[in-house]
Design a protein around this motif. Structure first.
Motif, short mmCIF file in Angstrom:
data_model
loop_
_atom_site.label_atom_id
_atom_site.label_comp_id
_atom_site.label_asym_id
_atom_site.label_seq_id
_atom_site.Cartn_x
_atom_site.Cartn_y
_atom_site.Cartn_z
N ASN A 265 44.00 45.11 36.86
CA ASN A 265 45.15 44.63 37.62
C ASN A 265 44.93 44.78 39.12
N THR A 266 44.34 45.88 39.52
CA THR A 266 44.07 46.09 40.95
C THR A 266 43.09 45.06 41.47
N ILE A 267 42.07 44.76 40.69
CA ILE A 267 41.09 43.76 41.10
C ILE A 267 41.74 42.39 41.23
N LEU A 268 42.61 42.04 40.28
CA LEU A 268 43.31 40.76 40.35
C LEU A 268 44.19 40.67 41.59
N GLY B 83 43.47 38.09 44.56
CA GLY B 83 44.53 37.15 44.88
C GLY B 83 44.92 37.21 46.34
N ALA B 84 44.97 38.41 46.89
CA ALA B 84 45.31 38.56 48.30
C ALA B 84 44.24 37.94 49.20
N ILE B 85 42.99 38.13 48.83
CA ILE B 85 41.90 37.55 49.62
C ILE B 85 41.96 36.02 49.58
N VAL B 86 42.17 35.46 48.39
CA VAL B 86 42.23 34.00 48.26
C VAL B 86 43.44 33.45 49.00
N ALA B 87 44.59 34.13 48.91
CA ALA B 87 45.79 33.68 49.61
C ALA B 87 45.59 33.74 51.13
N LEU B 88 44.98 34.80 51.62
CA LEU B 88 44.70 34.89 53.06
C LEU B 88 43.73 33.81 53.50
N PHE B 89 42.78 33.48 52.65
CA PHE B 89 41.84 32.42 52.96
C PHE B 89 42.57 31.08 53.04
N VAL C 79 48.07 28.66 46.45
CA VAL C 79 48.73 28.70 45.14
C VAL C 79 47.93 29.54 44.15
N ILE C 80 46.62 29.37 44.13
CA ILE C 80 45.78 30.16 43.22
C ILE C 80 45.87 31.64 43.56
N GLY C 81 45.87 31.96 44.85
CA GLY C 81 46.00 33.36 45.26
C GLY C 81 47.32 33.96 44.82
N ILE C 82 48.40 33.21 44.96
CA ILE C 82 49.71 33.71 44.53
C ILE C 82 49.75 33.88 43.01
N GLY D 297 48.41 39.77 38.22
CA GLY D 297 48.05 41.17 38.39
C GLY D 297 49.23 42.11 38.29
N PHE D 298 50.40 41.66 38.74
CA PHE D 298 51.58 42.51 38.67
C PHE D 298 52.31 42.43 37.33
N VAL D 299 52.34 41.26 36.71
CA VAL D 299 53.16 41.06 35.52
C VAL D 299 52.47 41.55 34.25
N PHE D 300 51.23 41.18 34.04
CA PHE D 300 50.52 41.52 32.80
C PHE D 300 49.74 42.81 32.98
N GLN D 301 49.74 43.64 31.93
CA GLN D 301 49.00 44.88 31.95
C GLN D 301 47.74 44.72 31.10
N PHE D 302 46.59 44.76 31.73
CA PHE D 302 45.32 44.66 31.04
C PHE D 302 44.75 46.07 30.85
N THR D 303 44.39 46.39 29.65
CA THR D 303 43.79 47.70 29.38
C THR D 303 42.36 47.50 28.92
N VAL D 304 41.52 48.40 29.32
CA VAL D 304 40.11 48.31 28.96
C VAL D 304 39.73 49.51 28.14
#
Length: 63
Positions: free
Chosen positions: A5-8, A12-18, A47-50, A56-63
């Motif tokens: 989730n942190t990576i997503l 996403g923030a990097i793509v949105a800033l771009f 849009v892809i960044g958002i 990343g915030f809504v879904f919880q991915f567990t490894v």
């Protein structure tokens, strides 16, 4: 929140800033691999960044 989730959120923030940067400076749109004019490329990146941030915030991915 897991590492996935942190990576997503960060990616996403990097793509949105771009995308915002491509709005302000259309020369940055050359680096966005999408068809269309620079403004369409900026919108696509924003849009892809958002979407990545929301996933990343809504879904919880567990490894």
């Amino acid at each position: 929140m897991g590492i996935t989730n942190t990576i997503l959120i960060v990616a996403g923030a990097i793509v949105a800033l771009f995308g915002i940067g491509a709005f302000l400076h259309p020369n940055l749109a050359r680096w966005i691999n999408a068809p269309g004019t620079p403004i369409i490329k900026a919108i696509i990146a924003l849009v892809i960044g958002i979407i990545l941030i929301i996933v990343g915030f809504v879904f919880q991915f567990t490894v």
